[in-house]
Design an enzyme around this catalytic site. Structure first.
Site, PDB file in Angstrom:
ATOM      1  N   CYS A 169       3.198  -4.759   6.653  1.00 31.04           N
ATOM      2  CA  CYS A 169       2.831  -4.496   5.252  1.00 31.04           C
ATOM      3  C   CYS A 169       4.060  -4.065   4.452  1.00 31.04           C
ATOM      4  CB  CYS A 169       1.768  -3.402   5.180  1.00 31.04           C
ATOM      5  SG  CYS A 169       0.158  -3.907   5.841  1.00 31.04           S
ATOM      6  N   HIS A 182       0.809  -1.223   0.000  1.00 35.20           N
ATOM      7  CA  HIS A 182       0.000   0.000   0.000  1.00 35.20           C
ATOM      8  C   HIS A 182       0.841   1.271   0.000  1.00 35.20           C
ATOM      9  CE1 HIS A 182       0.777   1.003   4.259  1.00 35.20           C
ATOM     10  NE2 HIS A 182       0.604  -0.285   4.530  1.00 35.20           N
TER      11      HIS A 182
END
Length: 381
Positions: free
Chosen positions: A324, A306
């Site tokens: 992440c 992301h």
């Protein structure tokens, strides 16, 4: 068992009145005796195992089974012509007609006809599948089905799902627990492959007294080959298409204690902007970011690739995330020139992201659509 031998000759369309009528050639009635189970007029017939056609003192030459719409049920004559069995289960709540022809040792024909209706189940199950019909997906996309009821007859359910590909490739299924079945080839799909799935669950008894009620055909196409490799030690991601690096992007991955999974992960969801809350992944109140841009899901447990607008100089330099893979971005994701925006625009569902050199174990194959982390031998077990 209905066993009335019809008269032979003249196409074998005797009345079956039991009087031993002669053929048009004046020969004796055929000695072949055809029997069909279930008996004609039966209702509530089981969708599997109940339909059988047999012959005594002869050999079957033709068996035709059709539903009310005229669709034929495939099957085969076995035992040297002694019997016929369907190749698949029957559909629930359906009327079928059976026409069977046999010959005796003298070549005289006997025919038998029957009609029956299959059961109407009280309890049913569905399969929710991905990818969607008509979609174009990346080379890592399996065909995955999640069932609404736990399956205790996995072989019957798996047999009812047929996958055809162009060009042809061996595709095998693997069960994760008793409610999820994924299909994939040994290696990533070849770009341009066309996949057709016949999801013929209607009438399949998935568990005792619970039947499928779904019959769909799903078609999807494999797009270009894109695989991106994240090196957690070098803080880079190399994006490849057809094996050639088209872009290298600085990234940040999981910091110590929050390391990113290693392994092959498939993009399953794309969100232009989403909220990420540590509460949802077991990290308490450590973060609650309401406007994370350009987010692409890699695992069910919450690993994303992301955009990150709060990471400072971490990209390409050190690992600072909670697991992440972060790419430089701006708040709201409005700047289309950022690395995260570029990656989002150049990715599709089913693309593969491989993480290596992270200080954590390999992601579980069932955490997302990540069965590529199993060997082919283990996958086929």
């Amino acid at each position: 068992m209905l066993s009335l031998a019809a008269c032979g000759g003249g196409g074998g369309k005797g009345s079956g009145d039991g009087k031993g009528k002669e053929t048009q050639q004046g020969k004796e009635q055929s000695a072949a005796a055809v029997s069909i189970s279930p008996k004609s007029g039966a209702t509530g017939v089981d969708t599997s195992g109940a339909l059988k056609v047999n012959v005594a003192r002869g050999k079957l030459t033709e068996v035709t089974v059709k539903d009310a719409k005229g669709a034929a049920v495939p099957g085969s004559i076995t035992g040297g012509g002694a019997s016929w069995t369907p190749a698949t289960h029957l559909t629930a709540s359906t009327k079928y007609t059976v026409h069977a022809v046999a010959k005796d040792s003298e070549g005289r024909e006997a025919a038998e006809d029957s009609t029956f209706t299959t059961l109407t189940p009280k309890n049913t199950f569905l399969g929710y599948f991905t990818p969607e019909d008509g979609s174009t997906v990346g080379v890592g996309m399996p065909f995955s089905v999640n069932f609404t009821r736990g399956i205790t007859s996995p072989q019957a359910v798996e047999k009812a799902i047929r996958i055809r590909t162009e060009p042809a490739v061996d595709v095998e299924g693997h069960w994760f627990g008793n409610d999820r079945l994924d299909f994939r080839p040994e290696k990533y799909w070849k770009a341009g492959t066309k996949v057709t799935v016949d999801l013929n669950l209607d009438g399949v008894e998935g568990r005792d007294g619970v039947y499928g009620k779904q019959h769909k055909t799903i078609k999807f196409t494999i797009g270009r080959n894109q695989v991106s490799v994240v090196d957690a030690k070098k803080h880079t991601m190399k994006v490849t298409q057809d094996g050639k690096v088209i872009k290298t992007i600085p990234v940040t991955t999981g910091k110590p204690g929050y390391d990113t999974w290693n392994g092959q992960m498939v993009i399953t969801e794309k969100l232009a902007v989403t909220r990420m809350n540590g509460e949802t992944v077991g990290y308490g109140g450590e973060y609650d970011i309401k406007d994370v841009p350009h987010a692409m899901r890699l695992t069910t447990s919450g690993t994303f690739l992301h955009g990150n607008y709060w990471g400072g100089d971490a990209f390409g330099n050190y690992n600072a995330s909670h697991g992440c893979v972060g790419l430089s971005d701006v708040r709201g994701g409005s700047d289309g020139s950022t690395p995260a925006a570029w990656m989002f625009d150049h990715s599709i569902i089913g693309d593969v992201v491989v993480v290596k050199n992270a200080d954590d174990r390999t992601v579980s194959p069932d955490n997302g659509l990540n069965g590529w982390n199993m060997s082919w031998a283990d996958w086929k077990k």
